[in-house]
Design an enzyme around this catalytic site. Structure first.
Site, mmCIF file in Angstrom:
data_model
loop_
_atom_site.group_PDB
_atom_site.id
_atom_site.type_symbol
_atom_site.label_atom_id
_atom_site.label_comp_id
_atom_site.label_asym_id
_atom_site.label_seq_id
_atom_site.Cartn_x
_atom_site.Cartn_y
_atom_site.Cartn_z
ATOM 1 N N LYS A 84 24.815 -13.016 -1.997
ATOM 2 C CA LYS A 84 23.765 -12.862 -0.988
ATOM 3 C C LYS A 84 24.377 -12.513 0.371
ATOM 4 O O LYS A 84 23.933 -11.595 1.051
ATOM 5 C CB LYS A 84 22.970 -14.173 -0.874
ATOM 6 N N ASN A 85 25.411 -13.260 0.749
ATOM 7 C CA ASN A 85 25.962 -13.097 2.099
ATOM 8 C C ASN A 85 26.792 -11.833 2.273
ATOM 9 O O ASN A 85 27.247 -11.532 3.371
ATOM 10 C CB ASN A 85 26.788 -14.327 2.486
ATOM 11 N N ARG A 137 17.825 -15.519 9.685
ATOM 12 C CA ARG A 137 18.838 -15.306 10.714
ATOM 13 C C ARG A 137 19.623 -14.005 10.496
ATOM 14 O O ARG A 137 19.937 -13.290 11.445
ATOM 15 C CB ARG A 137 19.803 -16.499 10.730
ATOM 16 N N CYS A 178 12.098 -18.324 17.805
ATOM 17 C CA CYS A 178 12.607 -19.018 18.980
ATOM 18 C C CYS A 178 13.379 -20.277 18.625
ATOM 19 O O CYS A 178 14.098 -20.828 19.450
ATOM 20 C CB CYS A 178 11.462 -19.393 19.914
ATOM 21 N N ARG A 220 22.238 -22.706 16.497
ATOM 22 C CA ARG A 220 22.912 -21.524 15.943
ATOM 23 C C ARG A 220 22.796 -20.364 16.921
ATOM 24 O O ARG A 220 21.998 -19.451 16.750
ATOM 25 C CB ARG A 220 22.324 -21.169 14.579
ATOM 26 N N PRO A 221 23.607 -20.385 17.957
ATOM 27 C CA PRO A 221 23.473 -19.356 18.998
ATOM 28 C C PRO A 221 23.972 -17.978 18.553
ATOM 29 O O PRO A 221 24.529 -17.830 17.462
ATOM 30 C CB PRO A 221 24.346 -19.908 20.125
ATOM 31 N N ASP A 255 25.607 -16.015 21.054
ATOM 32 C CA ASP A 255 26.387 -15.583 22.221
ATOM 33 C C ASP A 255 27.584 -14.705 21.848
ATOM 34 O O ASP A 255 27.920 -13.762 22.567
ATOM 35 C CB ASP A 255 26.849 -16.811 23.023
ATOM 36 N N LEU A 256 28.209 -14.968 20.703
ATOM 37 C CA LEU A 256 29.409 -14.195 20.342
ATOM 38 C C LEU A 256 29.045 -12.765 19.927
ATOM 39 O O LEU A 256 29.777 -11.825 20.210
ATOM 40 C CB LEU A 256 30.183 -14.906 19.230
ATOM 41 N N ASP A 282 29.030 -23.814 3.034
ATOM 42 C CA ASP A 282 27.908 -23.576 2.121
ATOM 43 C C ASP A 282 28.056 -24.312 0.785
ATOM 44 O O ASP A 282 27.139 -24.287 -0.033
ATOM 45 C CB ASP A 282 27.728 -22.073 1.874
ATOM 46 N N VAL A 287 31.739 -26.714 10.863
ATOM 47 C CA VAL A 287 31.229 -25.362 11.138
ATOM 48 C C VAL A 287 29.838 -25.399 11.773
ATOM 49 O O VAL A 287 29.569 -24.681 12.736
ATOM 50 C CB VAL A 287 31.236 -24.502 9.851
ATOM 51 N N ARG A 302 15.614 -18.251 -1.895
ATOM 52 C CA ARG A 302 16.294 -17.405 -0.900
ATOM 53 C C ARG A 302 17.708 -17.070 -1.360
ATOM 54 O O ARG A 302 18.237 -16.034 -0.978
ATOM 55 C CB ARG A 302 16.412 -18.145 0.441
HETATM 56 C C1 UD1 Z 1 27.167 -17.033 7.680
HETATM 57 C C2 UD1 Z 1 26.486 -17.241 6.357
HETATM 58 C C3 UD1 Z 1 26.145 -18.701 6.162
HETATM 59 C C4 UD1 Z 1 27.402 -19.558 6.339
HETATM 60 C C5 UD1 Z 1 28.085 -19.238 7.653
HETATM 61 C C6 UD1 Z 1 29.419 -19.956 7.816
HETATM 62 C C7 UD1 Z 1 25.340 -15.141 6.025
HETATM 63 C C8 UD1 Z 1 24.057 -14.410 5.910
HETATM 64 N N1 UD1 Z 1 25.275 -16.436 6.310
HETATM 65 O O1 UD1 Z 1 26.219 -17.423 8.682
HETATM 66 O O2 UD1 Z 1 25.612 -18.861 4.844
HETATM 67 O O3 UD1 Z 1 27.037 -20.920 6.322
HETATM 68 O O4 UD1 Z 1 28.343 -17.826 7.748
HETATM 69 O O5 UD1 Z 1 30.273 -19.655 6.767
HETATM 70 O O6 UD1 Z 1 26.400 -14.582 5.790
HETATM 71 N N2 UD1 Z 1 28.170 -19.437 16.476
HETATM 72 C C9 UD1 Z 1 28.189 -19.416 17.842
HETATM 73 N N3 UD1 Z 1 27.850 -18.250 18.462
HETATM 74 C C10 UD1 Z 1 27.528 -17.123 17.795
HETATM 75 C C11 UD1 Z 1 27.524 -17.154 16.384
HETATM 76 C C12 UD1 Z 1 27.840 -18.331 15.745
HETATM 77 O O7 UD1 Z 1 28.470 -20.411 18.481
HETATM 78 O O8 UD1 Z 1 27.247 -16.090 18.422
HETATM 79 C C13 UD1 Z 1 28.492 -20.693 15.767
HETATM 80 C C14 UD1 Z 1 27.316 -21.202 14.941
HETATM 81 O O9 UD1 Z 1 26.452 -21.965 15.736
HETATM 82 C C15 UD1 Z 1 28.007 -22.043 13.899
HETATM 83 C C16 UD1 Z 1 29.313 -21.294 13.674
HETATM 84 O O10 UD1 Z 1 29.496 -20.449 14.805
HETATM 85 O O11 UD1 Z 1 28.269 -23.317 14.379
HETATM 86 C C17 UD1 Z 1 29.358 -20.489 12.408
HETATM 87 O O12 UD1 Z 1 28.370 -19.491 12.444
HETATM 88 P P1 UD1 Z 1 28.580 -18.064 11.784
HETATM 89 O O13 UD1 Z 1 29.956 -17.971 11.213
HETATM 90 O O14 UD1 Z 1 28.156 -17.031 12.760
HETATM 91 O O15 UD1 Z 1 27.541 -18.111 10.609
HETATM 92 P P2 UD1 Z 1 26.459 -17.039 10.207
HETATM 93 O O16 UD1 Z 1 27.043 -15.671 10.280
HETATM 94 O O17 UD1 Z 1 25.182 -17.307 10.905
#
Ligand code: UD1
Length: 422
Positions: A22-23, A93, A117, A122-123, A125-126, A308, A331, A401
């Site tokens: 899926k991912n 997301r 909203c 789960r921001p 910002d990056l 996961d 994470v 899902r």
């Molecule tokens: C993806 C996976 C999800 C998995 C996660 C971590 C998909 C569709 N989903 O989610 O199943 O659990 O990787 O392996 O592939 N963060 C920030 N700022 C940002 C983005 C992320 O602070 O801009 C933080 C998040 O809040 C979280 C951490 O980084 O605490 C990990 O998030 P991220 O690696 O981005 O996960 P996803 O890509 O959303």
């Protein structure tokens, strides 16, 4: 309302084939927006999340056609819309991953914030830091919950450092950089297999990406991306879920169409806990022991223990008697909702911030539980397979899902699980 009824099951035995990830499918489907020629994707899992992103692609102007159950043909030549609809974007997301491709292909996009909203912990910002580093103007409207990004003169490659190796941010920035001018370097990039799969796909489309799977990804911008054919990698979280199911039920399960390297932390921990594991090129056989030993895990970005698989692992630790086990989640914040549901089934789990201490019990009891999210749902099903009596689980849409025909496939290896309307 649909419910899943899970009963105490015999040892799971036989063989099971893992579906496409899926991912990996979600970012690759988003990346098809970059191409102007026909793309064929194989091993696309038939899941609700995949349906949602395909609806987004169609809305934006892509032609999408299923050639068979797991093969999709996509042509994004006519994509011209820059604003995906809120109703679809708010469902998932990962739909935010269309922003990078739209920005580089069409120069602008207005995209709802992921999950509507309720963005909570789960921001994004990056993702936005990356787009800004590539020269985009990015405006966040927190009242109306959208992000507007534009780069009228085109994006320009740059070097950037991610404060955390976010999977989604790495994917979104890589996609945006494929057609930026010059070279982009992402430092502290995510190294997940799904990043490698996306980059291999993009390179087949004509992109110039090096270093995927390491902390530094280099992308040299190209003029345009074309078509290709690509197979989605097998789902390592589905693999992990079946491995844990075999271990918990004292089973003997052959799991096929998987990549042993991708589940290394699971394999290592299951061996520590007493399982016998045989690995082949694209298969693993897991034999559960008479008694599983307690252990501790800490979730980390790849190649660490995957967040996961944390919930499913906790379900297993709930029945490991002896020393208490510990689960540390690093994470995501608040990823222990399944602990409360497991406690309803007789587990003894105490959480304190991001650490859960699990005092293994001899026997779990069936109960009425709720799938609070996708992996929590999987964890409760696993617990139900070893619990005395019936477990009745609601909120099944979470399971749909992320797992293809989960109960049918579990039944084929001996699980007593049915879906009913009640
Ligand atoms: C993806 C996976 C999800 C998995 C996660 C971590 C998909 C569709 N989903 O989610 O199943 O659990 O990787 O392996 O592939 N963060 C920030 N700022 C940002 C983005 C992320 O602070 O801009 C933080 C998040 O809040 C979280 C951490 O980084 O605490 C990990 O998030 P991220 O690696 O981005 O996960 P996803 O890509 O959303």
């Amino acid at each position: 309302m649909e419910r899943m009824i899970i009963e105490k099951s015999p040892a799971l035995e036989g063989s099971i084939r893992v579906m496409g990830a899926k991912n990996s499918a979600l970012p690759i489907l988003a990346a098809t927006l970059l191409g102007t020629e026909e793309i064929i994707l194989d091993d696309v899992p038939s899941l609700k999340d995949v349906e949602v992103i395909i609806e987004v692609l169609k809305y934006l102007g892509a032609e999408v056609e299923y050639l068979d159950k797991a093969t999709v043909r996509i042509n994004s030549a006519q994509v011209s819309k820059t604003e995906p609809p809120y109703e679809l974007m708010s469902k998932m997301r990962a739909s935010f991953l269309v922003l990078g491709p739209l920005l580089t292909r069409l120069g602008t996009s207005r995209t709802s914030m992921p999950g509507g909203c309720a963005i909570g912990a789960r921001p994004i910002d990056l993702h936005l830091k990356g787009f800004r580093a590539l020269g985009a103007t990015v405006e966040e409207n927190n009242e109306e919950c959208y992000v507007e990004a534009s780069a009228k003169g085109g994006l320009i490659g740059d070097t950037m450092y991610l404060d955390f190796p976010s999977v989604g941010a790495t994917q979104n920035i890589v996609m945006a950089a494929t057609m930026a001018k010059g070279e982009t370097v992402i430092e502290n990039a995510a190294k997940e297999p799904e990043i490698v799969d996306l980059c291999q796909f993009l390179n087949k489309m004509g992109a110039d990406i090096k270093g995927a799977g390491t902390s530094n990804i280099r992308i040299r911008g190209v003029e345009k991306l074309t078509g290709c054919r690509h197979s989605i990698i097998p789902d390592r979280i589905e693999t992990a879920t079946f491995m844990i199911a075999a271990a918990m039920t004292k089973g003997n399960l052959l799991i096929e169409n998987m990549i042993p390297d991708h589940v290394h932390p699971i394999t290592a921990k299951l061996k520590e806990m007493g399982c016998t594991i045989e690995e082949g090129e694209d298969m693993v056989r897991v034999k559960g022991p008479e008694k599983l030993l307690p252990t501790s895990i800490k979730t980390l970005p790849y190649p660490g223990f995957p967040t996961d698989a944390q919930a499913q692992f906790m379900a297993m630790l709930a029945i490991c008697t002896g020393e208490p086990s510990k689960v540390t989640e690093t994470v995501f914040e608040n990823r222990f909702m399944h602990a409360e549901e497991l406690v309803r089934m007789g587990a003894d789990i105490r959480t304190d911030g991001n650490v859960a201490t699990i005092y293994g019990v001899r026997q779990l009891q069936g109960a009425e539980v709720r799938a609070t999210d996708l992996r929590a749902g999987a964890a409760l099903i696993l617990a139900g397979l070893v619990a005395e009596g019936k477990t009745i689980m609601s909120d099944l849409y979470h399971i749909d899902r992320g797992y293809v025909e989960f109960e049918e496939r579990l039944r084929s290896i001996g699980a007593q699980i049915t879906r009913v309307d009640m």
